[in-house]
Scaffold this active site. Structure first.
Site, PDB file in Angstrom:
ATOM      1  N   ASP A  10       0.308  -3.037  -9.966  1.00  0.00           N
ATOM      2  CA  ASP A  10       1.245  -4.268  -9.456  1.00  0.00           C
ATOM      3  C   ASP A  10       2.547  -3.419  -9.468  1.00  0.00           C
ATOM      4  O   ASP A  10       3.377  -3.715 -10.522  1.00  0.00           O
ATOM      5  CB  ASP A  10       1.284  -5.297  -9.019  1.00  0.00           C
ATOM      6  CG  ASP A  10       1.802  -5.873  -7.580  1.00  0.00           C
ATOM      7  OD1 ASP A  10       1.482  -6.967  -7.209  1.00  0.00           O
ATOM      8  OD2 ASP A  10       3.018  -4.393  -6.977  1.00  0.00           O
ATOM      9  N   ILE A  11       3.315  -2.263  -8.334  1.00  0.00           N
ATOM     10  CA  ILE A  11       4.379  -1.875  -9.211  1.00  0.00           C
ATOM     11  C   ILE A  11       5.337  -2.651  -9.161  1.00  0.00           C
ATOM     12  O   ILE A  11       6.501  -3.026  -9.516  1.00  0.00           O
ATOM     13  CB  ILE A  11       4.597  -0.330  -7.703  1.00  0.00           C
ATOM     14  CG1 ILE A  11       6.389  -0.171  -8.398  1.00  0.00           C
ATOM     15  CG2 ILE A  11       5.082  -0.466  -6.309  1.00  0.00           C
ATOM     16  CD1 ILE A  11       5.561   1.535  -7.556  1.00  0.00           C
ATOM     17  N   ASN A  24       8.134   3.635   5.815  1.00  0.00           N
ATOM     18  CA  ASN A  24       7.789   4.198   6.648  1.00  0.00           C
ATOM     19  C   ASN A  24       9.540   5.269   7.624  1.00  0.00           C
ATOM     20  O   ASN A  24      10.042   4.409   7.334  1.00  0.00           O
ATOM     21  CB  ASN A  24       7.269   4.117   8.127  1.00  0.00           C
ATOM     22  CG  ASN A  24       7.593   2.364   8.108  1.00  0.00           C
ATOM     23  OD1 ASN A  24       8.359   2.483   8.933  1.00  0.00           O
ATOM     24  ND2 ASN A  24       7.061   1.222   8.319  1.00  0.00           N
ATOM     25  N   GLY A  32       0.482  -1.814   2.956  1.00  0.00           N
ATOM     26  CA  GLY A  32       0.087  -0.489   1.721  1.00  0.00           C
ATOM     27  C   GLY A  32       0.970  -1.803   0.812  1.00  0.00           C
ATOM     28  O   GLY A  32       1.775  -2.910   1.374  1.00  0.00           O
ATOM     29  N   ASP A  34       4.248  -1.060   0.726  1.00  0.00           N
ATOM     30  CA  ASP A  34       6.015  -1.298   1.893  1.00  0.00           C
ATOM     31  C   ASP A  34       5.585  -2.985   1.578  1.00  0.00           C
ATOM     32  O   ASP A  34       6.681  -3.720   1.366  1.00  0.00           O
ATOM     33  CB  ASP A  34       5.323  -0.348   3.070  1.00  0.00           C
ATOM     34  CG  ASP A  34       6.936  -0.871   3.458  1.00  0.00           C
ATOM     35  OD1 ASP A  34       6.933   0.492   4.617  1.00  0.00           O
ATOM     36  OD2 ASP A  34       8.160  -1.033   3.148  1.00  0.00           O
ATOM     37  N   SER A 117       1.708   8.403   0.304  1.00  0.00           N
ATOM     38  CA  SER A 117       1.325   8.681   0.493  1.00  0.00           C
ATOM     39  C   SER A 117      -0.254   8.965   1.273  1.00  0.00           C
ATOM     40  O   SER A 117      -0.826   9.252   1.547  1.00  0.00           O
ATOM     41  CB  SER A 117       1.467  10.542   1.323  1.00  0.00           C
ATOM     42  OG  SER A 117       2.847  10.643   1.947  1.00  0.00           O
ATOM     43  N   THR A 118      -0.803   8.346  -0.245  1.00  0.00           N
ATOM     44  CA  THR A 118      -2.454   8.652  -0.315  1.00  0.00           C
ATOM     45  C   THR A 118      -3.058   7.868   0.207  1.00  0.00           C
ATOM     46  O   THR A 118      -4.167   7.348   0.167  1.00  0.00           O
ATOM     47  CB  THR A 118      -2.309   8.379  -2.118  1.00  0.00           C
ATOM     48  OG1 THR A 118      -2.177   7.694  -2.488  1.00  0.00           O
ATOM     49  CG2 THR A 118      -2.208   9.929  -2.616  1.00  0.00           C
ATOM     50  N   GLY A 119      -2.281   6.617   0.741  1.00  0.00           N
ATOM     51  CA  GLY A 119      -2.753   5.899   1.584  1.00  0.00           C
ATOM     52  C   GLY A 119      -3.127   5.607   2.821  1.00  0.00           C
ATOM     53  O   GLY A 119      -3.955   6.100   3.233  1.00  0.00           O
ATOM     54  N   TYR A 121      -1.149   7.376   5.022  1.00  0.00           N
ATOM     55  CA  TYR A 121      -1.334   8.032   5.071  1.00  0.00           C
ATOM     56  C   TYR A 121      -2.002   9.656   5.407  1.00  0.00           C
ATOM     57  O   TYR A 121      -1.861  10.249   5.230  1.00  0.00           O
ATOM     58  CB  TYR A 121       0.686   9.133   5.011  1.00  0.00           C
ATOM     59  CG  TYR A 121       1.583   7.840   6.056  1.00  0.00           C
ATOM     60  CD1 TYR A 121       1.437   6.713   7.086  1.00  0.00           C
ATOM     61  CD2 TYR A 121       2.771   8.749   5.580  1.00  0.00           C
ATOM     62  CE1 TYR A 121       2.104   6.520   6.771  1.00  0.00           C
ATOM     63  CE2 TYR A 121       4.360   8.042   6.142  1.00  0.00           C
ATOM     64  CZ  TYR A 121       3.822   6.776   7.130  1.00  0.00           C
ATOM     65  OH  TYR A 121       4.361   6.169   7.621  1.00  0.00           O
TER      66      TYR A 121
HETATM   67  N1  APR Z   1       1.690  -1.781  -5.967  1.00  0.00           N
HETATM   68  C1  APR Z   1       1.640  -0.475  -6.362  1.00  0.00           C
HETATM   69  N2  APR Z   1       0.640   0.680  -5.782  1.00  0.00           N
HETATM   70  C2  APR Z   1       0.073   0.234  -5.181  1.00  0.00           C
HETATM   71  C3  APR Z   1       0.382  -0.977  -3.977  1.00  0.00           C
HETATM   72  C4  APR Z   1       1.024  -1.902  -5.522  1.00  0.00           C
HETATM   73  N3  APR Z   1       1.281  -2.896  -4.867  1.00  0.00           N
HETATM   74  N4  APR Z   1      -0.329  -1.007  -3.128  1.00  0.00           N
HETATM   75  C5  APR Z   1      -0.564   0.621  -3.011  1.00  0.00           C
HETATM   76  N5  APR Z   1      -0.070   0.648  -3.348  1.00  0.00           N
HETATM   77  C6  APR Z   1      -0.914   1.894  -3.627  1.00  0.00           C
HETATM   78  C7  APR Z   1      -1.924   2.282  -2.555  1.00  0.00           C
HETATM   79  O1  APR Z   1      -3.102   2.437  -3.513  1.00  0.00           O
HETATM   80  C8  APR Z   1      -1.737   3.850  -2.294  1.00  0.00           C
HETATM   81  O2  APR Z   1      -2.458   4.923  -3.510  1.00  0.00           O
HETATM   82  O3  APR Z   1       0.094   3.073  -3.122  1.00  0.00           O
HETATM   83  C9  APR Z   1      -0.196   4.494  -2.667  1.00  0.00           C
HETATM   84  C10 APR Z   1       0.112   4.200  -1.256  1.00  0.00           C
HETATM   85  O4  APR Z   1      -0.263   4.014   0.212  1.00  0.00           O
HETATM   86  P1  APR Z   1       0.669   2.785   0.781  1.00  0.00           P
HETATM   87  O5  APR Z   1       1.304   1.795   0.689  1.00  0.00           O
HETATM   88  O6  APR Z   1      -0.700   2.815   1.934  1.00  0.00           O
HETATM   89  O7  APR Z   1       1.748   4.327   1.413  1.00  0.00           O
HETATM   90  P2  APR Z   1       1.206   5.598   2.364  1.00  0.00           P
HETATM   91  O8  APR Z   1       0.328   6.310   2.302  1.00  0.00           O
HETATM   92  O9  APR Z   1       2.799   6.054   1.645  1.00  0.00           O
HETATM   93  O10 APR Z   1       1.369   5.355   3.747  1.00  0.00           O
HETATM   94  C11 APR Z   1       3.041   4.015   4.353  1.00  0.00           C
HETATM   95  O11 APR Z   1       1.939   2.781   5.315  1.00  0.00           O
HETATM   96  O12 APR Z   1       2.939   0.715   4.537  1.00  0.00           O
HETATM   97  C12 APR Z   1       2.793   1.576   5.378  1.00  0.00           C
HETATM   98  O13 APR Z   1       5.019   0.719   6.074  1.00  0.00           O
HETATM   99  C13 APR Z   1       4.468   1.666   5.232  1.00  0.00           C
HETATM  100  O14 APR Z   1       3.762   3.345   7.454  1.00  0.00           O
HETATM  101  C14 APR Z   1       4.128   3.361   6.300  1.00  0.00           C
HETATM  102  C15 APR Z   1       2.598   4.196   5.174  1.00  0.00           C
END
Ligand code: APR
Length: 167
Positions: A10-11, A24, A32, A34, A117-119, A121
């Site tokens: 967890d970051i 975003n 996610g 964020d 972007s790998t979640g 997005y």
């Molecule tokens: N620590 C580290 N990495 C994490 C954590 C965490 N606590 N939670 C999620 N991740 C990873 C996910 O597994 C993924 O590999 O972060 C990566 C990015 O995923 P998202 O958080 O979904 O971000 P993204 O794909 O860039 O989409 C951005 O999602 O949450 C919304 O407000 C955000 O609209 C924006 C969009």
């Protein structure tokens, strides 16, 4: 490259100079990573973000870390994946470079990136990791600061992918 590290977890728990948020364009929070960052930082983070007036895709903005162990949060907005022909690779690369430039400007030494972007997005993880590692390595060839980049993998896919790229 001992300036690049891979961490699983967890970051929001990392005691580094800056963690990067996959935000975003509103910068007003979301799900996610964020959502996790805003929950851990507290409402003052959202207050500061409100004053920034958003952020275009590919750019980055810096705020304090508040209740996070990290001193700063660098918010960057990754591209939504639309098949790869809408400039997604260049925009994703720009996220990493913009964030690194901000860290350099602030003289930060350690910066941790999630897999932008790998979640939500939908950017294919393999392609995204390639862009991320390539961008960081190129930046490091011309810059001595930040001293270290940590790639944080939160899901098993990314752990496998980043490990193979960084070996
Ligand atoms: N620590 C580290 N990495 C994490 C954590 C965490 N606590 N939670 C999620 N991740 C990873 C996910 O597994 C993924 O590999 O972060 C990566 C990015 O995923 P998202 O958080 O979904 O971000 P993204 O794909 O860039 O989409 C951005 O999602 O949450 C919304 O407000 C955000 O609209 C924006 C969009």
């Amino acid at each position: 490259m001992d300036r690049i590290e891979l961490v699983i977890g967890d970051i929001t728990m990392l005691h580094v100079d800056a963690i990067v948020n996959a935000a975003n364009r509103t910068l007003l929070g979301g799900g996610g990573v964020d959502g996790a960052i805003h929950r851990a930082a507290g409402t003052s983070l959202l207050e500061e973000c409100r004053g920034l007036g958003g952020c275009p895709t590919g750019e980055a903005r810096i705020t304090k870390g508040y209740h996070l162990p990290a001193k700063y949060v660098i918010h960057t907005v990754g591209p939504v994946w639309h098949g790869g022909n809408q400039n997604e690779p260049a925009l994703l690369r720009a996220c990493y470079l913009s964030s690194l430039r901000l860290a350099e400007e602030k003289r930060l030494q350690t910066i941790a990136f999630p897999a932008i972007s790998t979640g939500v997005y939908g950017y294919p993880k393999e392609k995204a990791a390639q862009v991320a590692v390539q961008a960081v390595k190129e930046f490091f060839e011309a810059h001595t600061e930040p001293e270290k980049v940590i790639f944080v993998c939160y899901d098993e896919d990314n752990v496998q992918i980043y490990s193979s790229y960084l070996d």
